[in-house]
Scaffold this active site. Structure first.
Site, PDB file in Angstrom:
ATOM      1  N   ASP A 178      -3.108   4.495  -2.161  1.00  0.00           N
ATOM      2  CA  ASP A 178      -4.012   5.031  -1.144  1.00  0.00           C
ATOM      3  C   ASP A 178      -3.862   6.548  -1.074  1.00  0.00           C
ATOM      4  OD1 ASP A 178      -5.618   5.425   1.065  1.00  0.00           O
ATOM      5  OD2 ASP A 178      -4.147   4.655   2.506  1.00  0.00           O
ATOM      6  N   LYS A 231      -6.757   8.562  -1.643  1.00  0.00           N
ATOM      7  CA  LYS A 231      -8.068   9.047  -1.192  1.00  0.00           C
ATOM      8  C   LYS A 231      -8.555  10.260  -1.989  1.00  0.00           C
ATOM      9  CE  LYS A 231      -7.333   7.486   3.601  1.00  0.00           C
ATOM     10  NZ  LYS A 231      -5.934   7.027   3.468  1.00  0.00           N
ATOM     11  N   THR A 259     -10.680   4.763  10.373  1.00  0.00           N
ATOM     12  CA  THR A 259     -10.694   3.992  11.618  1.00  0.00           C
ATOM     13  C   THR A 259     -10.232   4.822  12.806  1.00  0.00           C
ATOM     14  OG1 THR A 259      -8.521   3.100  11.022  1.00  0.00           O
ATOM     15  CG2 THR A 259     -10.449   1.741  10.541  1.00  0.00           C
ATOM     16  N   ARG A 287       1.991  -0.813  11.573  1.00  0.00           N
ATOM     17  CA  ARG A 287       3.040  -0.791  12.585  1.00  0.00           C
ATOM     18  C   ARG A 287       3.329  -2.132  13.250  1.00  0.00           C
ATOM     19  NH1 ARG A 287       0.744   4.934  14.591  1.00  0.00           N
ATOM     20  NH2 ARG A 287      -1.046   3.991  13.522  1.00  0.00           N
ATOM     21  N   ASP A 305     -12.622  15.281  -4.862  1.00  0.00           N
ATOM     22  CA  ASP A 305     -12.615  16.542  -5.600  1.00  0.00           C
ATOM     23  C   ASP A 305     -13.860  16.573  -6.473  1.00  0.00           C
ATOM     24  OD1 ASP A 305     -11.649  18.956  -6.926  1.00  0.00           O
ATOM     25  OD2 ASP A 305      -9.630  18.319  -6.353  1.00  0.00           O
ATOM     26  N   LYS A 332       0.845  -1.190   0.000  1.00  0.00           N
ATOM     27  CA  LYS A 332       0.000   0.000   0.000  1.00  0.00           C
ATOM     28  C   LYS A 332       0.883   1.243   0.000  1.00  0.00           C
ATOM     29  CE  LYS A 332      -2.410   1.565   3.653  1.00  0.00           C
ATOM     30  NZ  LYS A 332      -2.242   3.043   3.693  1.00  0.00           N
TER      31      LYS A 332
END
Length: 238
Positions: A59, A61, A124, A216, A64, A32
């Protein structure tokens, strides 16, 4: 299950990302590429990942006006990404425009693979209090997520990004083929970091998540490869 595991390359430059990739060599996971790395390393880094045989989730996002998102979707399709995302809060016309951008790229080059385009519902990191009090959306988080998922499905998108806690409800509302990409995955005993709505890998698979984004717990682990293999094992055993 390895190709359902997405590892975010959240690094400020390509060099640090390549260090992690070298430690994960041979694990056929999704990579990603988010805003930080894409803005720093650019499209060439995505091409490098593709040349190494990885599936790539870009990714960024998109959010617009429809015509701008259409152009962005056309560009990333031509780049060869396997998945990218837009914000569901941009509305139905904007989401449909993303699909139109994919179609435009495929008309120009029929040899391109069609990427999956998915919609972001609620991040999230968004708690109930933040959604109600700061963003200004009333009601419960799961209800908002499902409403956005239905809009995305009606606009012809392939799925949504959502918490694993909403995966089952999304599947019930939009059908089992509608994909759910779920961040907020934390192995048992690990830190929640800045996530508010989380599940373990096994729980997420059992809830119907199609792709699991795990950052992580892998990227900050003393042995990232061992951490990734442990998570894949949890997914298999679900």
């Amino acid at each position: 299950m390895a190709n359902r595991l997405m590892i975010p390359l959240d690094y400020p430059d390509a060099g640090q990302a390549k260090e992690l990739i070298s430690k994960l060599k041979g694990i056929p996971c999704y990579m990603k590429v988010g805003m930080q790395l894409f803005y720093a390393a650019g499209p060439d880094f995505v091409r490098e990942l593709k040349a190494l045989g990885y599936s790539v989730f870009l990714d960024v996002k998109m959010h617009d006006i429809p015509n701008t998102v259409k152009g962005g979707a056309e560009s990333v399709t031509a780049l060869g990404v396997d998945m990218f995302n837009v914000h569901a809060s941009g509305g139905s016309a904007m989401m449909s425009a993303a699909r139109e951008g994919i179609d435009a790229a495929l008309r120009k080059n029929p040899e391109l693979a069609r990427p999956l385009v998915i919609a972001v519902t609620q991040l999230t990191s968004t708690s109930q209090d933040v959604m109600n009090g700061e963003i200004g959306i009333p009601g419960e988080v799961p209800d908002t997520v499902v409403r956005y998922a239905k809009l995305a499905a009606a606009a012809g998108l392939d799925g949504v990004v959502a918490s694993p806690m909403e995966a089952a409800a999304i599947s019930a509302a939009c059908g089992p083929a509608f994909r759910t990409v779920t961040p907020g995955i934390r192995p048992s005993g690990s830190s929640l970091d800045d996530q508010s709505r989380v599940m373990t890998p096994g729980q997420a698979i059992r809830q119907g998540s199609h792709f699991l984004v795990v950052g992580r717990p892998i990227t900050a682990a003393p042995d990232p490869r061992q951490a990734a293999e442990h998570i894949i094992k949890e997914m298999i055993q679900a």
